[in-house]
Design an enzyme around this catalytic site. Structure first.
Site, PDB file in Angstrom:
ATOM      1  N   HIS A 112       0.920  -1.405  -0.100  1.00 47.04           N
ATOM      2  CA  HIS A 112       0.145  -0.055   0.039  1.00 47.04           C
ATOM      3  C   HIS A 112       0.825   1.199   0.031  1.00 47.04           C
ATOM      4  O   HIS A 112       1.923   1.345   0.583  1.00 47.04           O
ATOM      5  CB  HIS A 112      -0.905  -0.008   1.224  1.00 47.04           C
ATOM      6  N   LEU A 147      -9.860  -3.062   5.585  1.00 48.60           N
ATOM      7  CA  LEU A 147      -9.164  -2.440   4.286  1.00 48.60           C
ATOM      8  C   LEU A 147      -7.863  -1.814   4.818  1.00 48.60           C
ATOM      9  O   LEU A 147      -7.932  -0.996   5.578  1.00 48.60           O
ATOM     10  CB  LEU A 147      -9.893  -1.458   3.545  1.00 48.60           C
TER      11      LEU A 147
HETATM   12  C1  GRF Z   1       1.423   0.510  -5.977  1.00 51.16           C
HETATM   13  O1  GRF Z   1       1.611   1.916  -5.672  1.00 51.16           O
HETATM   14  C2  GRF Z   1       0.889  -0.358  -4.716  1.00 51.16           C
HETATM   15  O2  GRF Z   1       1.112   0.388  -3.723  1.00 51.16           O
HETATM   16  C3  GRF Z   1      -0.737  -0.194  -5.088  1.00 51.16           C
HETATM   17  O3  GRF Z   1      -1.183   0.121  -6.446  1.00 51.16           O
HETATM   18  C4  GRF Z   1       0.115   0.504  -7.168  1.00 51.16           C
HETATM   19  C5  GRF Z   1       0.635  -0.512  -8.252  1.00 51.16           C
HETATM   20  O4  GRF Z   1       1.295  -0.156  -8.958  1.00 51.16           O
HETATM   21  N1  GRF Z   1      -1.316  -1.064  -4.194  1.00 51.16           N
HETATM   22  P1  GRF Z   1       2.150  -1.139 -10.253  1.00 51.16           P
HETATM   23  O5  GRF Z   1       0.806  -1.474 -11.022  1.00 51.16           O
HETATM   24  O6  GRF Z   1       2.904  -1.913  -9.481  1.00 51.16           O
HETATM   25  O7  GRF Z   1       2.919  -0.150 -10.904  1.00 51.16           O
END
Ligand code: GRF
Length: 220
Positions: A112, A147
């Site tokens: 996250h 969540l």
């Molecule tokens: C990331 O910033 C992650 O923290 C969040 O969604 C984003 C996904 O980025 N859960 P990617 O698709 O890996 O470039």
């Protein structure tokens, strides 16, 4: 020789974290096998990344299912076919119901883009800028029914500069994520992470005691 950790990665979009995991496995010869990439959207760029790395892909589109329960039942069946040791959410933009959570208890982790418990949900970079935070970052946690509130495994922090915007923070946090996610999955491969009695342990030390947080400042 340890036996490799089998993982399934769930994505919805760009898949830069998936790429970071693929690259770390090959660069450092990590004992980790990505058995499959499962995606809920057609045309996600992450699917191309998986194809290029010869990783099997599955697309499960919610539009093909009657309701959330039917979707999660099928998603669970799809995951179970690969018999993973760990399920890695990497930008998977769906909330998982108890159908999945109970089936794969304590086996699902998520990344996250904030220092939880700050800023669960969306628009985390905008929130950090609006609050004038000096520090921002990312968190890897076990997924539970709340969540973005499951037990924290690791965090990486970056410093926020006066000139930072939501866009620049997003890029910096992504860099931190690309370091942290492969690192933490590697810990799992070596069985260094355990979760019991509502506590996450790294090398048998409760993380609540170590307060482990990587500070990533160099150049970011
Ligand atoms: C990331 O910033 C992650 O923290 C969040 O969604 C984003 C996904 O980025 N859960 P990617 O698709 O890996 O470039």
């Amino acid at each position: 020789m340890i036996s490799p950790l089998n993982i399934v990665v769930l994505i919805s979009g760009n898949g830069s974290n998936l790429q970071a995991i693929i690259d770390a496995i090959s660069r450092y010869r990590l004992p980790i096998i990505i058995k499959a990439v499962i995606c809920n959207t057609t045309g996600a760029y992450g699917l191309e990344r998986a194809d290029k790395a010869n990783i099997p892909t599955q697309i499960l589109s919610p539009a093909d299912f009657q309701d959330r329960n039917a979707y999660d039942q099928s998603l669970g069946d799809c995951i179970a076919r690969y018999n993973p040791d760990l399920i890695v959410l990497a930008g998977f933009m769906r909330i998982l119901s108890n159908i999945i959570l109970s089936r794969f208890q304590d086996k699902i982790i998520n990344i996250h883009p904030s220092l939880l418990p700050k800023y669960p949900g969306l628009n985390t970079h905008e929130s950090a800028v609006a609050a004038g935070d000096f520090e921002h970052g990312c968190t890897i946690h076990f997924v539970n029914e709340n969540l973005d509130a499951g037990p924290i495994i690791a965090q990486a922090a970056i410093s926020v500069k006066a000139e930072d915007t939501a866009e620049t923070l997003k890029a910096k946090v992504h860099q931190a994520e690309h370091f942290l996610y492969p690192t933490v999955i590697h810990w799992f491969a070596h069985k260094r992470v355990n979760f019991h009695d509502a506590q996450v342990y790294l090398d048998n030390v409760p993380l609540s005691e170590t307060g482990l947080k990587f500070l990533i400042n160099q150049g970011l």
